[in-house]
Design a protein around this motif. Structure first.
Motif, mmCIF file in Angstrom:
data_model
loop_
_atom_site.group_PDB
_atom_site.id
_atom_site.type_symbol
_atom_site.label_atom_id
_atom_site.label_comp_id
_atom_site.label_asym_id
_atom_site.label_seq_id
_atom_site.Cartn_x
_atom_site.Cartn_y
_atom_site.Cartn_z
ATOM 1 N N LEU A 192 -14.566 -27.832 21.761
ATOM 2 C CA LEU A 192 -15.754 -27.284 22.002
ATOM 3 C C LEU A 192 -16.548 -27.141 20.531
ATOM 4 C CD1 LEU A 192 -16.471 -24.060 23.803
ATOM 5 C CD2 LEU A 192 -17.205 -24.052 21.522
ATOM 6 N N LEU A 193 -15.927 -26.928 19.487
ATOM 7 C CA LEU A 193 -16.513 -26.795 18.220
ATOM 8 C C LEU A 193 -17.400 -28.189 17.867
ATOM 9 C CD1 LEU A 193 -13.970 -24.730 16.270
ATOM 10 C CD2 LEU A 193 -16.291 -24.013 17.426
ATOM 11 N N VAL A 194 -16.526 -29.435 18.046
ATOM 12 C CA VAL A 194 -17.040 -30.702 17.902
ATOM 13 C C VAL A 194 -18.250 -30.977 18.691
ATOM 14 C CG1 VAL A 194 -16.649 -33.063 17.825
ATOM 15 C CG2 VAL A 194 -14.935 -31.319 16.854
ATOM 16 N N ALA A 195 -18.359 -30.477 19.822
ATOM 17 C CA ALA A 195 -19.598 -31.037 21.068
ATOM 18 C C ALA A 195 -20.702 -30.032 21.045
ATOM 19 C CB ALA A 195 -18.683 -30.933 22.350
ATOM 20 N N ALA A 196 -20.434 -28.660 20.434
ATOM 21 C CA ALA A 196 -21.592 -27.674 20.725
ATOM 22 C C ALA A 196 -22.576 -27.505 19.582
ATOM 23 C CB ALA A 196 -20.891 -26.282 20.748
ATOM 24 N N ASP A 197 -23.935 -27.448 19.784
ATOM 25 C CA ASP A 197 -24.951 -27.196 18.893
ATOM 26 C C ASP A 197 -25.016 -25.769 18.540
ATOM 27 O OD1 ASP A 197 -26.127 -29.791 18.845
ATOM 28 O OD2 ASP A 197 -26.347 -29.426 21.142
ATOM 29 N N LYS A 222 -20.861 -29.146 13.930
ATOM 30 C CA LYS A 222 -22.005 -29.839 13.312
ATOM 31 C C LYS A 222 -22.635 -29.102 12.111
ATOM 32 C CE LYS A 222 -23.076 -31.738 18.086
ATOM 33 N NZ LYS A 222 -24.041 -31.618 19.056
ATOM 34 N N PRO A 223 -23.103 -29.756 11.200
ATOM 35 C CA PRO A 223 -23.928 -28.947 10.069
ATOM 36 C C PRO A 223 -25.114 -28.404 10.648
ATOM 37 C CG PRO A 223 -24.220 -31.512 9.804
ATOM 38 C CD PRO A 223 -23.110 -31.178 10.985
ATOM 39 N N THR A 224 -25.803 -28.879 11.677
ATOM 40 C CA THR A 224 -26.970 -28.183 12.223
ATOM 41 C C THR A 224 -26.623 -26.980 13.225
ATOM 42 O OG1 THR A 224 -26.926 -29.979 14.079
ATOM 43 C CG2 THR A 224 -28.383 -30.184 12.047
ATOM 44 N N ALA A 225 -25.262 -26.835 13.564
ATOM 45 C CA ALA A 225 -24.948 -25.697 14.367
ATOM 46 C C ALA A 225 -25.319 -24.533 14.299
ATOM 47 C CB ALA A 225 -23.637 -26.232 14.905
ATOM 48 N N LEU A 226 -25.283 -23.550 15.373
ATOM 49 C CA LEU A 226 -25.601 -22.039 15.045
ATOM 50 C C LEU A 226 -24.424 -21.353 15.763
ATOM 51 C CD1 LEU A 226 -29.066 -22.027 16.606
ATOM 52 C CD2 LEU A 226 -28.647 -22.233 14.090
ATOM 53 N N LEU A 227 -23.890 -20.273 14.921
ATOM 54 C CA LEU A 227 -22.758 -19.623 15.411
ATOM 55 C C LEU A 227 -23.302 -18.149 15.600
ATOM 56 C CD1 LEU A 227 -19.574 -19.341 15.714
ATOM 57 C CD2 LEU A 227 -19.600 -18.670 13.175
ATOM 58 N N GLU A 247 -23.508 -23.607 1.652
ATOM 59 C CA GLU A 247 -23.507 -25.190 1.130
ATOM 60 C C GLU A 247 -24.129 -26.040 2.255
ATOM 61 O OE1 GLU A 247 -18.897 -25.499 0.656
ATOM 62 O OE2 GLU A 247 -19.088 -24.182 -0.856
ATOM 63 N N GLY A 248 -24.746 -25.482 3.127
ATOM 64 C CA GLY A 248 -25.757 -26.088 4.120
ATOM 65 C C GLY A 248 -24.557 -27.044 5.051
ATOM 66 N N ARG A 249 -23.210 -26.398 5.336
ATOM 67 C CA ARG A 249 -22.431 -27.015 6.357
ATOM 68 C C ARG A 249 -22.687 -26.619 7.566
ATOM 69 N NH1 ARG A 249 -17.615 -25.426 5.287
ATOM 70 N NH2 ARG A 249 -17.781 -24.721 3.272
ATOM 71 N N LEU A 250 -23.382 -25.588 7.712
ATOM 72 C CA LEU A 250 -23.851 -24.898 9.104
ATOM 73 C C LEU A 250 -25.183 -24.592 9.132
ATOM 74 C CD1 LEU A 250 -22.181 -23.751 11.366
ATOM 75 C CD2 LEU A 250 -22.203 -21.599 10.592
#
Length: 329
Positions: A192-197, A222-227, A247-250
């Motif tokens: 799920l983590l790999v696939a989700a935006d 993804k570095p553009t993903a929202l949590l 660090e711009g990784r999320l």
């Protein structure tokens, strides 16, 4: 027989709803002036039930309550109650998992939209008298993106039609592992983590789920993903989240709950433009607060009357020889 209930703290501004329920049944109320565990333990000596919202109902409090038959939570999560000790003592623990489904789902959707549309920086800057379209990064188009729900219970499931209405594809991870209408189940958190935006958390806080999202999991996203988190702050490793955002990784985070709660006034998450924070109030509305107070109080009366409440956290206690309540039918 006259019963007494200790109310450690309560979700609404007053206890009018609870008082009406208990007064009608002839039940006396003791309202704590402090949530300090020692103070609660002293008050618990001669009560037949404890009703609690955020206060810690520790083993020491329960051990000092020899008459207590039940602990009723004003809310869903029970991480503030020593459920294991309550079970050992034969005390029924109840919660109210149905009172704020729409409110939390709506709040989660609000956090998503606020992050995607860069609402907070634009609104604050515009209110200050400016008119700056270039203040924040370009907003995110949600249509066609993938929304991942970790925990497809009542609230997680309620999110499905909300986000599909935005044109998003929905993935779910749940212990049942079955597809829900409008969504596709995945078999692992990593998948799920790999696939989700967008990743949205809807789980209780337990030893198994504590820091479910840590440095390794954030690196999978993804570095553009929202949590998004409207469940419990402890599901996320705050230090790891802060580092990933710095660090711009999320791409961003929408949090109604944090660890610790509240965050320190100078915590870096409070100042980050890609973060939307609210003060653990996703559950709240004029209707949900009244429902919560009434249902929790009714659970107490159910136990007193030998009726089975609609939601028991530690159902195994019902078959325990230590059970203090009359057999619940």
């Amino acid at each position: 027989m006259s019963y007494r209930v200790l109310i450690t703290d309560h979700p609404a501004a007053t206890i009018e709803v609870e008082r009406a329920v208990f007064d009608a049944a002839g039940v006396d109320i003791v309202v704590a002036e402090s949530t300090d565990p020692e103070a609660l333990a002293a008050l618990a000596v001669d009560v037949d039930a404890i009703a609690t919202c955020f206060a810690k109902v520790t083993a020491a409090v329960l051990d000092n309550a020899p008459r207590c038959r039940t602990v009723a939570r004003f809310g869903v999560g029970v991480d503030n109650i020593d459920v294991a000790r309550a079970s050992e003592l034969g005390i029924v623990v109840t919660n109210v998992p149905v009172y704020c489904i729409d409110e939390v789902a709506d709040h989660t959707l609000m956090l998503l939209l606020a992050l995607a549309r860069r609402l907070v920086p634009f609104a604050v800057d515009t209110a200050a008298g400016h008119w700056n379209r270039g203040l924040a990064p370009v907003p995110i188009r949600l249509r066609g993106k993938t929304f991942g729900i970790v925990g497809a219970g009542a609230i997680g499931s309620a999110l499905i039609p909300r986000v599909t209405a935005l044109g998003m594809t929905v993935l779910t991870l749940d212990r049942h592992g079955v597809d829900i209408e409008g969504a596709t189940a995945v078999s692992s958190l990593d998948e799920l983590l790999v696939a989700a935006d967008v990743v949205s958390l809807h789980l209780p806080l337990t030893t198994a789920t504590h820091h479910l999202i840590g440095a390794r999991e954030l690196d999978l996203m993804k570095p553009t993903a929202l949590l998004l988190n409207t469940s419990r702050g402890g599901l996320i490793d705050t230090a790891a989240l802060t580092a990933a955002l710095s660090e711009g990784r999320l791409g961003g985070a929408g949090l109604d709950v944090t660890e610790p709660e509240p965050l320190a006034a100078d915590h870096r998450l409070r100042e980050m433009p890609g973060v939307v924070l609210t003060p653990h109030y996703a559950f709240s509305s004029d209707g949900s607060m009244a429902d919560l107070s009434r249902i929790a109080a009714e659970h107490v009366l159910d136990v007193f009357a030998g009726r089975r409440p609609t939601s028991i956290v530690n159902a195994e206690v019902l078959s325990s020889a230590a059970l203090r309540a009359a057999e619940l039918a």
